[in-house]
Design a protein around this motif. Structure first.
Motif, mmCIF file in Angstrom:
data_model
loop_
_atom_site.group_PDB
_atom_site.id
_atom_site.type_symbol
_atom_site.label_atom_id
_atom_site.label_comp_id
_atom_site.label_asym_id
_atom_site.label_seq_id
_atom_site.Cartn_x
_atom_site.Cartn_y
_atom_site.Cartn_z
ATOM 1 N N PRO A 115 -16.809 -51.489 2.391
ATOM 2 C CA PRO A 115 -16.113 -51.270 3.665
ATOM 3 C C PRO A 115 -15.441 -49.906 3.761
ATOM 4 O O PRO A 115 -15.089 -49.467 4.861
ATOM 5 C CB PRO A 115 -15.077 -52.405 3.685
ATOM 6 N N GLU A 173 -18.047 -45.361 5.950
ATOM 7 C CA GLU A 173 -18.374 -45.377 7.371
ATOM 8 C C GLU A 173 -19.656 -44.571 7.586
ATOM 9 O O GLU A 173 -19.685 -43.368 7.352
ATOM 10 C CB GLU A 173 -17.247 -44.767 8.190
ATOM 11 N N SER A 233 -22.276 -52.219 4.729
ATOM 12 C CA SER A 233 -21.332 -52.872 5.632
ATOM 13 C C SER A 233 -20.629 -54.039 4.958
ATOM 14 O O SER A 233 -19.426 -54.251 5.135
ATOM 15 C CB SER A 233 -22.065 -53.355 6.886
ATOM 16 N N LYS A 287 -27.928 -50.124 5.096
ATOM 17 C CA LYS A 287 -26.821 -50.228 6.046
ATOM 18 C C LYS A 287 -26.163 -51.604 5.951
ATOM 19 O O LYS A 287 -24.936 -51.723 6.043
ATOM 20 C CB LYS A 287 -27.324 -49.977 7.465
ATOM 21 N N SER A 288 -26.974 -52.616 5.776
ATOM 22 C CA SER A 288 -26.442 -53.980 5.713
ATOM 23 C C SER A 288 -25.544 -54.189 4.501
ATOM 24 O O SER A 288 -24.431 -54.721 4.623
ATOM 25 C CB SER A 288 -27.603 -54.976 5.671
#
Length: 246
Positions: free
Chosen positions: A26, A29, A22, A18-19
């Protein structure tokens, strides 16, 4: 935006993925995360994603179990794997996207960029075919007067001869009696890690717990049975054990 879910049962791997998504992707989602096959199937049916990051080993099955129970697939798949070398070879052969743990930023970015280049149905279909071809477990058909049973050979613990009959003993504790000699099945099962260690016994070597040399020598099987080892078979069995093939 690419709407994605992550199916991962390792908390650290989930946080890491997830990190970096992110920070480096980008356009992705993450709309949901889960750790199991059943929960993932519910999420997908309720809110179908564009992309799934799918771990191979999950808490209640495998990523392939999830794909097989879904009847309507309109998403793309990027697999996440820790050490399943067979799966990695299958993916490479089929040009399927995968990420090897720990996930690296550059590999993640490249995999996400490829998402737009693949057709989702073809992606999943080829992936499943590759996995099944590399992990297909041979099956055997057993018949008696009451039933025809088709069973994976890895579910057999041992086969025991009684004159012209053979009793199959399975991992789940059940048995199946067929009116054929043990010799009839020896040639079929020997290529799949089976050994006829005694005139009356054919055993699955993967189900051997220990080889006891006392009392003439016998095998302790996973079902608790004690199977005698014929004198002429002891040297062959010892070679198998020494090579670590059992």
């Amino acid at each position: 935006m690419i709407k994605a879910i992550i199916v991962e049962d390792n908390a650290d791997s989930l946080r890491h993925l997830k990190s970096i998504l992110s920070e480096f992707c980008p356009q992705v989602e993450v709309t949901g995360t889960t750790s199991g096959v059943v929960a993932a199937a519910k999420i997908i049916k309720q809110d179908p994603p564009d992309l799934i990051f799918l771990d191979i080993e999950l808490e209640d099955g495998s990523g392939f179990d999830l794909l097989e129970i879904l009847t309507d697939i309109h998403f793309k798949v990027i697999f996440i794997t820790g050490s399943d070398q067979h799966a990695i070879r299958a993916f490479r052969f089929s040009a399927i996207d995968y990420l090897l743990k720990p996930v690296k930023e550059e590999e993640l970015v490249e995999a996400v960029e490829k998402v737009h280049l693949r057709d989702s149905a073809d992606n999943v279909e080829v992936l499943l075919e590759a996995w099944q071809e590399n992990h297909r477990i041979p099956r055997i058909t057993l018949r008696n007067s009451d039933e025809i049973k088709i069973i994976s050979v890895d579910q057999i613990v041992r086969c025991e001869s009684d004159s012209s009959y053979t009793t199959f003993h399975f991992i789940d504790g059940s048995r199946f009696l067929v009116s054929k000699t043990l010799k009839s099945y020896s040639s079929l099962l020997l290529p799949f890690q089976f050994m006829r260690v005694h005139q009356s016994h054919l055993v699955n070597l993967n189900q051997v717990q220990s080889y006891m040399k006392a009392d003439g020598g016998y095998l302790l099987m996973s079902d608790g049975s004690e199977i005698p080892v014929a004198i002429r078979k002891r040297a062959q069995l010892s070679r198998w054990l020494a090579r670590g093939e059992v």
